[in-house]
Design a protein around this motif. Structure first.
Motif, mmCIF file in Angstrom:
data_model
loop_
_atom_site.group_PDB
_atom_site.id
_atom_site.type_symbol
_atom_site.label_atom_id
_atom_site.label_comp_id
_atom_site.label_asym_id
_atom_site.label_seq_id
_atom_site.Cartn_x
_atom_site.Cartn_y
_atom_site.Cartn_z
ATOM 1 N N GLY A 34 91.171 -73.136 31.479
ATOM 2 C CA GLY A 34 89.983 -72.350 31.681
ATOM 3 C C GLY A 34 89.790 -72.016 33.140
ATOM 4 O O GLY A 34 90.406 -72.585 34.027
ATOM 5 N N ARG A 35 88.941 -71.097 33.369
ATOM 6 C CA ARG A 35 88.673 -70.610 34.717
ATOM 7 C C ARG A 35 87.448 -71.306 35.291
ATOM 8 O O ARG A 35 86.435 -71.454 34.621
ATOM 9 C CB ARG A 35 88.422 -69.111 34.676
ATOM 10 N N VAL A 36 87.566 -71.702 36.546
ATOM 11 C CA VAL A 36 86.451 -72.296 37.277
ATOM 12 C C VAL A 36 86.266 -71.496 38.563
ATOM 13 O O VAL A 36 87.225 -71.256 39.294
ATOM 14 C CB VAL A 36 86.734 -73.782 37.626
ATOM 15 N N GLY A 37 85.047 -71.075 38.823
ATOM 16 C CA GLY A 37 84.727 -70.363 40.054
ATOM 17 C C GLY A 37 83.666 -71.130 40.822
ATOM 18 O O GLY A 37 82.755 -71.696 40.220
ATOM 19 N N VAL A 38 83.802 -71.154 42.143
ATOM 20 C CA VAL A 38 82.812 -71.837 42.986
ATOM 21 C C VAL A 38 82.364 -70.870 44.069
ATOM 22 O O VAL A 38 83.175 -70.386 44.853
ATOM 23 C CB VAL A 38 83.384 -73.124 43.621
ATOM 24 N N ARG A 39 81.084 -70.597 44.095
ATOM 25 C CA ARG A 39 80.480 -69.752 45.125
ATOM 26 C C ARG A 39 79.773 -70.667 46.117
ATOM 27 O O ARG A 39 79.081 -71.605 45.722
ATOM 28 C CB ARG A 39 79.476 -68.802 44.476
ATOM 29 N N VAL A 40 79.928 -70.387 47.404
ATOM 30 C CA VAL A 40 79.275 -71.190 48.435
ATOM 31 C C VAL A 40 78.072 -70.410 48.950
ATOM 32 O O VAL A 40 78.216 -69.303 49.470
ATOM 33 C CB VAL A 40 80.245 -71.532 49.590
ATOM 34 N N GLU A 41 76.897 -70.976 48.760
ATOM 35 C CA GLU A 41 75.661 -70.324 49.196
ATOM 36 C C GLU A 41 75.515 -70.417 50.719
ATOM 37 O O GLU A 41 76.008 -71.352 51.354
ATOM 38 C CB GLU A 41 74.456 -70.971 48.509
ATOM 39 N N GLN A 42 74.836 -69.461 51.286
ATOM 40 C CA GLN A 42 74.651 -69.383 52.742
ATOM 41 C C GLN A 42 74.011 -70.657 53.306
ATOM 42 O O GLN A 42 74.402 -71.134 54.362
ATOM 43 C CB GLN A 42 73.799 -68.154 53.098
ATOM 44 N N ARG A 43 73.038 -71.218 52.589
ATOM 45 C CA ARG A 43 72.375 -72.442 53.083
ATOM 46 C C ARG A 43 73.365 -73.582 53.232
ATOM 47 O O ARG A 43 73.288 -74.369 54.176
ATOM 48 C CB ARG A 43 71.248 -72.872 52.140
ATOM 49 N N ALA A 44 74.310 -73.697 52.295
ATOM 50 C CA ALA A 44 75.325 -74.752 52.372
ATOM 51 C C ALA A 44 76.253 -74.506 53.559
ATOM 52 O O ALA A 44 76.588 -75.441 54.295
ATOM 53 C CB ALA A 44 76.121 -74.830 51.078
ATOM 54 N N LEU A 45 76.648 -73.258 53.771
ATOM 55 C CA LEU A 45 77.503 -72.934 54.923
ATOM 56 C C LEU A 45 76.804 -73.260 56.242
ATOM 57 O O LEU A 45 77.412 -73.815 57.162
ATOM 58 C CB LEU A 45 77.885 -71.452 54.904
ATOM 59 N N GLU A 46 75.530 -72.925 56.337
ATOM 60 C CA GLU A 46 74.776 -73.214 57.561
ATOM 61 C C GLU A 46 74.655 -74.720 57.790
ATOM 62 O O GLU A 46 74.788 -75.195 58.914
ATOM 63 C CB GLU A 46 73.405 -72.556 57.495
ATOM 64 N N PHE A 47 74.418 -75.476 56.718
ATOM 65 C CA PHE A 47 74.335 -76.925 56.811
ATOM 66 C C PHE A 47 75.650 -77.499 57.340
ATOM 67 O O PHE A 47 75.667 -78.320 58.261
ATOM 68 C CB PHE A 47 74.010 -77.507 55.432
ATOM 69 N N LEU A 48 76.763 -77.075 56.753
ATOM 70 C CA LEU A 48 78.075 -77.562 57.182
ATOM 71 C C LEU A 48 78.364 -77.146 58.617
ATOM 72 O O LEU A 48 78.854 -77.945 59.426
ATOM 73 C CB LEU A 48 79.161 -77.048 56.240
ATOM 74 N N ASN A 49 78.055 -75.918 58.957
ATOM 75 C CA ASN A 49 78.259 -75.411 60.310
ATOM 76 C C ASN A 49 77.484 -76.228 61.342
ATOM 77 O O ASN A 49 77.986 -76.504 62.439
ATOM 78 C CB ASN A 49 77.837 -73.942 60.372
ATOM 79 N N ASP A 50 76.287 -76.644 60.985
ATOM 80 C CA ASP A 50 75.450 -77.425 61.896
ATOM 81 C C ASP A 50 75.982 -78.841 62.119
ATOM 82 O O ASP A 50 75.568 -79.516 63.059
ATOM 83 C CB ASP A 50 74.011 -77.512 61.378
ATOM 84 N N ARG A 51 76.881 -79.306 61.270
ATOM 85 C CA ARG A 51 77.459 -80.651 61.413
ATOM 86 C C ARG A 51 78.664 -80.653 62.341
ATOM 87 O O ARG A 51 79.220 -81.679 62.654
ATOM 88 C CB ARG A 51 77.906 -81.208 60.059
ATOM 89 N N ILE A 52 79.105 -79.476 62.776
ATOM 90 C CA ILE A 52 80.272 -79.341 63.644
ATOM 91 C C ILE A 52 79.803 -79.023 65.060
ATOM 92 O O ILE A 52 78.914 -78.199 65.252
ATOM 93 C CB ILE A 52 81.191 -78.217 63.117
ATOM 94 N N GLU A 53 80.394 -79.679 66.046
ATOM 95 C CA GLU A 53 80.067 -79.397 67.440
ATOM 96 C C GLU A 53 80.953 -78.254 67.916
ATOM 97 O O GLU A 53 82.180 -78.349 67.892
ATOM 98 C CB GLU A 53 80.302 -80.637 68.303
ATOM 99 N N TRP A 54 80.325 -77.165 68.314
ATOM 100 C CA TRP A 54 81.048 -75.949 68.689
ATOM 101 C C TRP A 54 81.068 -75.752 70.199
ATOM 102 O O TRP A 54 80.115 -76.080 70.898
ATOM 103 C CB TRP A 54 80.401 -74.733 68.039
ATOM 104 N N ASP A 55 82.159 -75.182 70.680
ATOM 105 C CA ASP A 55 82.281 -74.713 72.055
ATOM 106 C C ASP A 55 82.637 -73.242 71.943
ATOM 107 O O ASP A 55 83.807 -72.882 71.784
ATOM 108 C CB ASP A 55 83.364 -75.490 72.800
ATOM 109 N N GLY A 56 81.627 -72.403 71.911
ATOM 110 C CA GLY A 56 81.854 -70.987 71.657
ATOM 111 C C GLY A 56 82.245 -70.799 70.201
ATOM 112 O O GLY A 56 81.566 -71.250 69.294
ATOM 113 N N SER A 57 83.390 -70.188 69.981
ATOM 114 C CA SER A 57 83.876 -69.920 68.628
ATOM 115 C C SER A 57 84.760 -71.028 68.069
ATOM 116 O O SER A 57 85.261 -70.918 66.956
ATOM 117 C CB SER A 57 84.695 -68.621 68.625
ATOM 118 N N TYR A 58 84.973 -72.086 68.840
ATOM 119 C CA TYR A 58 85.917 -73.124 68.447
ATOM 120 C C TYR A 58 85.230 -74.481 68.284
ATOM 121 O O TYR A 58 84.376 -74.846 69.088
ATOM 122 C CB TYR A 58 87.038 -73.244 69.476
ATOM 123 N N ALA A 59 85.629 -75.209 67.251
ATOM 124 C CA ALA A 59 85.133 -76.571 67.084
ATOM 125 C C ALA A 59 85.684 -77.416 68.222
ATOM 126 O O ALA A 59 86.850 -77.297 68.592
ATOM 127 C CB ALA A 59 85.584 -77.131 65.737
#
Length: 75
Positions: free
Chosen positions: A1-26
């Motif tokens: 069977g087929r399984v699809g997973v969509r990532v909501e913007q709020r989840a992406l922002e949450f994950l992004n906030d857990r990474i320390e960035w220096d400009g465009s690079y982690a």
């Protein structure tokens, strides 16, 4: 069977906030990004792989009550 997973913007922002960035690079490169994904997402997908009734569409979203990324079946 087929399984699809969509990532909501709020989840992406949450994950992004857990990474320390220096400009465009982690700061620690891909190592830090993979650690964040492993900590917050892999367990959810691993649990989905073990479900018998997994066919369908899912979404990774931020549960604002718990402040955690969650996987929900759509429909």
């Amino acid at each position: 069977g087929r399984v699809g997973v969509r990532v909501e913007q709020r989840a992406l922002e949450f994950l992004n906030d857990r990474i320390e960035w220096d400009g465009s690079y982690a700061v620690e490169g891909a190592k830090e990004v993979s650690t964040v994904i492993r900590r917050h997402v892999f367990g959810l997908l691993y649990g989905l792989a073990g479900e018998e009734e997994k066919e369908g569409e899912y979404e990774l979203d931020l549960d604002e009550g718990s402040g955690k990324v969650v996987l929900r079946k759509k429909g």
